[in-house]
Write a protein that holds these residues in place. Structure first.
Motif, PDB file in Angstrom:
ATOM      1  N   GLN A  22       0.923  -1.157   0.212  1.00  0.00           N
ATOM      2  CA  GLN A  22      -0.208   0.064   0.290  1.00  0.00           C
ATOM      3  C   GLN A  22       1.182   1.451  -0.040  1.00  0.00           C
ATOM      4  N   ASP A  23       1.539   1.191   0.607  1.00  0.00           N
ATOM      5  CA  ASP A  23       2.673   2.594   0.724  1.00  0.00           C
ATOM      6  C   ASP A  23       3.167   2.741  -0.696  1.00  0.00           C
ATOM      7  N   GLY A  63       3.030   5.696  -3.005  1.00  0.00           N
ATOM      8  CA  GLY A  63       3.917   6.932  -3.575  1.00  0.00           C
ATOM      9  C   GLY A  63       4.096   6.937  -5.365  1.00  0.00           C
ATOM     10  N   MET A  64       3.389   5.635  -6.096  1.00  0.00           N
ATOM     11  CA  MET A  64       3.958   5.469  -7.136  1.00  0.00           C
ATOM     12  C   MET A  64       2.617   6.472  -7.789  1.00  0.00           C
ATOM     13  N   LEU A  65       1.259   6.993  -6.916  1.00  0.00           N
ATOM     14  CA  LEU A  65      -0.278   7.487  -7.657  1.00  0.00           C
ATOM     15  C   LEU A  65       0.736   8.563  -7.420  1.00  0.00           C
ATOM     16  N   GLN A  93      -1.419  -3.711 -10.831  1.00  0.00           N
ATOM     17  CA  GLN A  93      -0.344  -4.175 -10.436  1.00  0.00           C
ATOM     18  C   GLN A  93      -0.575  -4.752  -8.681  1.00  0.00           C
ATOM     19  N   LEU A  94      -1.964  -4.738  -8.608  1.00  0.00           N
ATOM     20  CA  LEU A  94      -1.971  -5.466  -7.212  1.00  0.00           C
ATOM     21  C   LEU A  94      -2.391  -6.842  -8.498  1.00  0.00           C
ATOM     22  N   SER A  95      -2.082  -7.266  -9.192  1.00  0.00           N
ATOM     23  CA  SER A  95      -1.896  -8.529 -10.122  1.00  0.00           C
ATOM     24  C   SER A  95      -0.709  -9.720  -9.815  1.00  0.00           C
ATOM     25  N   LEU A 118      -7.084  -3.461  -0.719  1.00  0.00           N
ATOM     26  CA  LEU A 118      -6.079  -2.462  -1.438  1.00  0.00           C
ATOM     27  C   LEU A 118      -6.659  -1.757  -2.091  1.00  0.00           C
ATOM     28  N   LEU A 119      -7.688  -2.640  -3.180  1.00  0.00           N
ATOM     29  CA  LEU A 119      -8.459  -1.862  -4.231  1.00  0.00           C
ATOM     30  C   LEU A 119      -9.663  -1.025  -3.312  1.00  0.00           C
ATOM     31  N   LEU A 120     -10.384  -1.378  -2.542  1.00  0.00           N
ATOM     32  CA  LEU A 120     -11.678  -0.639  -1.851  1.00  0.00           C
ATOM     33  C   LEU A 120     -10.626   0.299  -0.671  1.00  0.00           C
TER      34      LEU A 120
END
Length: 232
Positions: free
Chosen positions: A57-58, A62-64, A167-169, A185-187
């Motif tokens: 998640q961190d 950061g990527m976002l 990314q989650l995949s 994490l999506l939520l």
């Protein structure tokens, strides 16, 4: 940002078409090969920088931030230039984005997805002559969104959603991360997608561009990583 926040839906109005275009363009079934790239995440996991749900998640947060200062505001500018048929600005922002790919693999990822989307558009009989000679992926993506009648803000939000899902995949294939954790994490990150899009819309030209040293380092090391599933 009224376009993104307006969720009213009518089956006989333009928003139904917007939704279908959004689903089409952000679908994992879109044949551009996004599933083959991790954008440095695979290496970050291999190095132990991302080792569990909290670390992931961190990393994604950061990527976002980087996307909000680079990819998304440039996408909005490319969409505006395309609407005006401004080839100079199209070329400028496409080159700006390509020049901001700080490693060989990140540029390769951009180029390969751009080529794949161009092939798809040509296969549907759509004109791509307005694109620069070596377009950034976002230049092609903005053209596809315009062809399919999708507003730039919706296109940007759809791209962010597709990026997050991918990314989650990647993480699910390389970490002990179950589907329930991925959905958590999506939520958790869904509100951040809208927040970062709203931030991107406020930036002036001179504010664009944000380097992510961790991603750059991971991407460089990925080039010589012994065992890997992804191309970046």
């Amino acid at each position: 940002m009224n376009t993104v926040m307006d969720t009213t839906m009518t089956t006989d109005g333009s928003q139904a078409g917007q939704l279908l275009a959004l689903l089409h363009l952000s679908s994992p079934a879109l044949p551009i090969g996004a599933f083959a790239y991790s954008s440095g995440l695979e290496s970050a996991i291999e190095l132990g920088w991302v080792k569990d749900e909290a670390c992931l998640q961190d990393w994604l947060s950061g990527m976002l931030r980087g996307l909000a200062y680079l990819d998304i505001p440039v996408l909005l500018r490319l969409a505006a230039a395309g609407e005006r048929q401004d080839s100079v600005q199209l070329g400028y922002w496409s080159d700006f984005l390509r020049a901001s790919r700080e490693t060989r693999e990140l540029l390769f990822e951009d180029e390969q997805q751009a080529r794949a989307l161009i092939r798809l558009l040509k296969g549907q009989g759509l004109a791509v002559s307005a694109l620069p000679p070596q377009p950034a992926f976002m230049a092609v993506y903005s053209l596809a969104a315009r062809h399919w009648g999708l507003d730039p803000q919706w296109a940007a939000l759809g791209w962010l959603w597709g990026w997050l899902e991918n990314q989650l995949s990647v993480a699910s294939k390389t970490l002990p991360l179950g589907q329930t954790a991925a959905q958590r994490l999506l939520l958790a990150l869904k509100p951040a997608l809208i927040e970062h899009l709203q931030l991107a819309e406020t930036l002036d030209d001179e504010q664009l561009g944000l380097s992510l040293p961790g991603q750059v380092h991971a991407s460089c090391l990925h080039e010589t990583q012994y065992s890997r599933l992804f191309r970046s």
